[in-house]
Design a protein around this motif. Structure first.
Motif, PDB file in Angstrom:
ATOM      1  N   UNK A 149      15.575  16.684   4.856  1.00 17.49           N
ATOM      2  CA  UNK A 149      16.583  16.982   3.848  1.00 17.49           C
ATOM      3  C   UNK A 149      17.749  17.717   4.491  1.00 17.49           C
ATOM      4  N   UNK A 150      18.955  17.447   3.989  1.00 15.74           N
ATOM      5  CA  UNK A 150      20.137  18.091   4.525  1.00 15.74           C
ATOM      6  C   UNK A 150      20.120  19.580   4.179  1.00 15.74           C
ATOM      7  N   UNK A 151      20.649  20.419   5.077  1.00 16.13           N
ATOM      8  CA  UNK A 151      20.725  21.850   4.774  1.00 16.13           C
ATOM      9  C   UNK A 151      21.748  22.111   3.684  1.00 16.13           C
ATOM     10  N   UNK A 152      21.816  23.360   3.226  1.00 13.00           N
ATOM     11  CA  UNK A 152      22.794  23.699   2.195  1.00 13.00           C
ATOM     12  C   UNK A 152      24.200  23.469   2.745  1.00 13.00           C
ATOM     13  N   UNK A 153      25.148  23.119   1.872  1.00 12.84           N
ATOM     14  CA  UNK A 153      26.491  22.757   2.352  1.00 12.84           C
ATOM     15  C   UNK A 153      27.344  23.926   2.798  1.00 12.84           C
ATOM     16  N   UNK A 154      26.956  25.155   2.479  1.00 12.41           N
ATOM     17  CA  UNK A 154      27.804  26.275   2.869  1.00 12.41           C
ATOM     18  C   UNK A 154      27.198  27.601   2.487  1.00 12.41           C
ATOM     19  N   UNK A 155      28.014  28.659   2.560  1.00 14.65           N
ATOM     20  CA  UNK A 155      27.562  29.995   2.214  1.00 14.65           C
ATOM     21  C   UNK A 155      28.706  30.762   1.593  1.00 14.65           C
ATOM     22  N   UNK A 156      28.357  31.862   0.949  1.00 16.91           N
ATOM     23  CA  UNK A 156      29.343  32.734   0.323  1.00 16.91           C
ATOM     24  C   UNK A 156      28.969  34.158   0.686  1.00 16.91           C
ATOM     25  N   UNK A 157      29.822  34.833   1.478  1.00 18.18           N
ATOM     26  CA  UNK A 157      29.512  36.189   1.892  1.00 18.18           C
ATOM     27  C   UNK A 157      28.264  36.288   2.735  1.00 18.18           C
ATOM     28  N   UNK A 158      27.960  35.230   3.485  1.00 18.80           N
ATOM     29  CA  UNK A 158      26.783  35.241   4.334  1.00 18.80           C
ATOM     30  C   UNK A 158      25.508  34.828   3.642  1.00 18.80           C
ATOM     31  N   UNK A 159      25.565  34.501   2.346  1.00 16.40           N
ATOM     32  CA  UNK A 159      24.387  34.061   1.595  1.00 16.40           C
ATOM     33  C   UNK A 159      24.518  32.560   1.336  1.00 16.40           C
ATOM     34  N   UNK A 160      23.483  31.808   1.716  1.00 13.21           N
ATOM     35  CA  UNK A 160      23.528  30.356   1.548  1.00 13.21           C
ATOM     36  C   UNK A 160      23.673  29.982   0.073  1.00 13.21           C
ATOM     37  N   UNK A 161      24.316  28.852  -0.180  1.00 15.49           N
ATOM     38  CA  UNK A 161      24.487  28.374  -1.546  1.00 15.49           C
ATOM     39  C   UNK A 161      24.428  26.854  -1.551  1.00 15.49           C
ATOM     40  N   UNK A 162      24.314  26.277  -2.741  1.00 13.29           N
ATOM     41  CA  UNK A 162      24.263  24.828  -2.867  1.00 13.29           C
ATOM     42  C   UNK A 162      22.900  24.255  -2.560  1.00 13.29           C
ATOM     43  N   UNK A 163      21.842  24.921  -3.018  1.00 11.55           N
ATOM     44  CA  UNK A 163      20.482  24.443  -2.773  1.00 11.55           C
ATOM     45  C   UNK A 163      20.186  23.214  -3.640  1.00 11.55           C
ATOM     46  N   UNK A 164      19.416  22.259  -3.106  1.00 13.04           N
ATOM     47  CA  UNK A 164      19.110  21.054  -3.875  1.00 13.04           C
ATOM     48  C   UNK A 164      18.197  21.345  -5.057  1.00 13.04           C
ATOM     49  N   UNK A 165      18.285  20.506  -6.064  1.00 11.63           N
ATOM     50  CA  UNK A 165      17.460  20.662  -7.269  1.00 11.63           C
ATOM     51  C   UNK A 165      16.084  20.045  -7.033  1.00 11.63           C
ATOM     52  N   UNK A 166      15.343  20.667  -6.119  1.00 12.04           N
ATOM     53  CA  UNK A 166      13.991  20.229  -5.768  1.00 12.04           C
ATOM     54  C   UNK A 166      13.114  21.463  -5.615  1.00 12.04           C
ATOM     55  N   UNK A 167      11.804  21.238  -5.487  1.00  8.02           N
ATOM     56  CA  UNK A 167      10.895  22.357  -5.260  1.00  8.02           C
ATOM     57  C   UNK A 167      11.210  23.086  -3.972  1.00  8.02           C
ATOM     58  N   UNK A 168      11.489  22.322  -2.919  1.00  8.52           N
ATOM     59  CA  UNK A 168      11.831  22.935  -1.646  1.00  8.52           C
ATOM     60  C   UNK A 168      13.156  23.688  -1.741  1.00  8.52           C
ATOM     61  N   UNK A 169      14.103  23.133  -2.470  1.00 13.66           N
ATOM     62  CA  UNK A 169      15.389  23.797  -2.648  1.00 13.66           C
ATOM     63  C   UNK A 169      15.232  25.133  -3.355  1.00 13.66           C
ATOM     64  N   UNK A 170      14.354  25.173  -4.368  1.00 15.01           N
ATOM     65  CA  UNK A 170      14.120  26.420  -5.101  1.00 15.01           C
ATOM     66  C   UNK A 170      13.458  27.464  -4.204  1.00 15.01           C
TER      67      UNK A 170
ATOM     68  N   UNK B   3      21.100  38.684  14.522  1.00 15.37           N
ATOM     69  CA  UNK B   3      21.528  38.320  13.174  1.00 15.37           C
ATOM     70  C   UNK B   3      20.387  37.773  12.346  1.00 15.37           C
ATOM     71  N   UNK B   4      20.637  37.578  11.067  1.00 15.28           N
ATOM     72  CA  UNK B   4      19.616  37.040  10.167  1.00 15.28           C
ATOM     73  C   UNK B   4      19.626  35.519  10.170  1.00 15.28           C
ATOM     74  N   UNK B   5      18.758  34.949   9.329  1.00 11.49           N
ATOM     75  CA  UNK B   5      18.607  33.494   9.250  1.00 11.49           C
ATOM     76  C   UNK B   5      18.962  32.976   7.865  1.00 11.49           C
ATOM     77  N   UNK B   6      19.296  31.702   7.804  1.00 10.08           N
ATOM     78  CA  UNK B   6      19.324  30.968   6.547  1.00 10.08           C
ATOM     79  C   UNK B   6      17.986  30.238   6.446  1.00 10.08           C
ATOM     80  N   UNK B   7      17.230  30.535   5.395  1.00 11.84           N
ATOM     81  CA  UNK B   7      15.867  30.002   5.291  1.00 11.84           C
ATOM     82  C   UNK B   7      15.843  28.679   4.515  1.00 11.84           C
ATOM     83  N   UNK B   8      15.093  27.733   5.026  1.00 16.01           N
ATOM     84  CA  UNK B   8      14.944  26.454   4.352  1.00 16.01           C
ATOM     85  C   UNK B   8      13.573  25.886   4.663  1.00 16.01           C
ATOM     86  N   UNK B   9      13.119  24.972   3.817  1.00 12.29           N
ATOM     87  CA  UNK B   9      11.820  24.339   4.056  1.00 12.29           C
ATOM     88  C   UNK B   9      12.038  22.887   4.436  1.00 12.29           C
TER      89      UNK B   9
END
Length: 279
Positions: free
Chosen positions: A92-113, A273-279
């Motif tokens: 699955x594609x990663x989130x499309x961007x971030x706002x203030x260092x926090x990822x946004x635009x998560x997919x409407x799926x269980x993994x996205x949640x 630095x920190x990470x952007x977490x995804x499954x």
């Protein structure tokens, strides 16, 4: 530190995050020239340990108060087998961007949640949440619109100048010169406990480092383990937080490893630095 929608109650063990808990820290003892002290023994509480316990309880009380009166976010199992899901690549594609260092635009799926919940847990227990201007941005980004005003007001009252002064921070949430305030959270795993077409409840198992690094610090940086429960709703094309809570553990037995000095901890926070977490 602790966040939750439940009212503060000392020594509570329900879904309010670590409400009234004490952090137990095992430290190594040294005897003579043997760096291992002739074997492991039960550590006696030291003055620094008592200070750490006091700071953790203070944080718990403040944030429990901040979210008092919200919805119940203590999800129950919804028929899933409860087995852990591997965090292998999904394609699955990663989130499309971030706002203030926090990822946004998560997919409407269980993994996205689950990915959204992990990233939001990091933001909600970060050092930035203590900074008034940054806190406002975080709340407005993460929460559903109808809860933003309520949470802003409660968090502003919880993180008062008096509270920040107790942590050695100025009214803007900054540590004194020569000090580094540390509040770094790392998700260890996630699981979904409830799910509908538009809402989902995710538990995020976390560890982290919290305290003030500096030669004269009275609040040394200590490790903590906790589980955050976030009830999410699909809103405006992304997952947003409706309510959240925290509880202590599960926590492993601490290793008898010598703690790093204040300069080493401060340097690590600046360099890693920190990470952007995804499954």
């Amino acid at each position: 530190m602790s966040l939750g929608d439940d009212e503060y109650r000392p020594d509570s063990t329900d879904d309010g995050r670590s409400v009234g808990r004490q952090t137990r820290t095992r430290l190594p003892e040294r005897t003579g020239g043997d760096p291992y002290g002739g074997g492991r023994r039960t550590a006696r509480p030291s003055k620094s340990m008592v200070t750490v316990m006091g700071v953790v309880v203070l944080l718990v009380a403040a944030i429990a108060f901040a979210n008092r009166g919200g919805g119940d976010s203590s999800g129950t199992d919804s028929g899933r087998d409860g087995a852990a899901r591997p965090t292998a690549p999904t394609g699955e594609k990663p989130v499309p961007g971030s706002d203030g260092g926090i990822a946004k635009g998560f997919p409407k799926t269980g993994q996205g949640a689950q990915s959204a919940a992990a990233n939001y847990a990091v933001a909600l227990v970060s050092a930035d949440i203590l900074k008034p201007d940054r806190r406002q941005e975080i709340v407005r980004q993460l929460f559903v619109d109808e809860r933003v005003g309520e949470l802003e007001a409660k968090l502003d009252r919880a993180y008062s100048e008096e509270f920040l002064d107790g942590l050695g921070l100025d009214p803007d949430g900054n540590a004194a010169k020569g000090m580094t305030y540390v509040s770094r959270t790392a998700p260890v795993g996630t699981r979904t406990t409830e799910s509908t077409d538009t809402t989902t409840t995710v538990e995020v198992w976390c560890t982290g480092a919290f305290g003030t690094a500096g030669v004269s610090s009275t609040n040394p940086v200590a490790n903590d383990w906790f589980t955050m429960t976030l009830k999410l709703r699909w809103s405006g094309g992304d997952w947003k937080v409706e309510s959240f809570s925290q509880k202590e553990g599960p926590a492993p037995v601490n290793n008898d490893r010598q703690a790093s000095d204040a300069d080493e901890i401060a340097k690590a926070v600046e360099e890693y630095g920190g990470f952007t977490y995804a499954r």
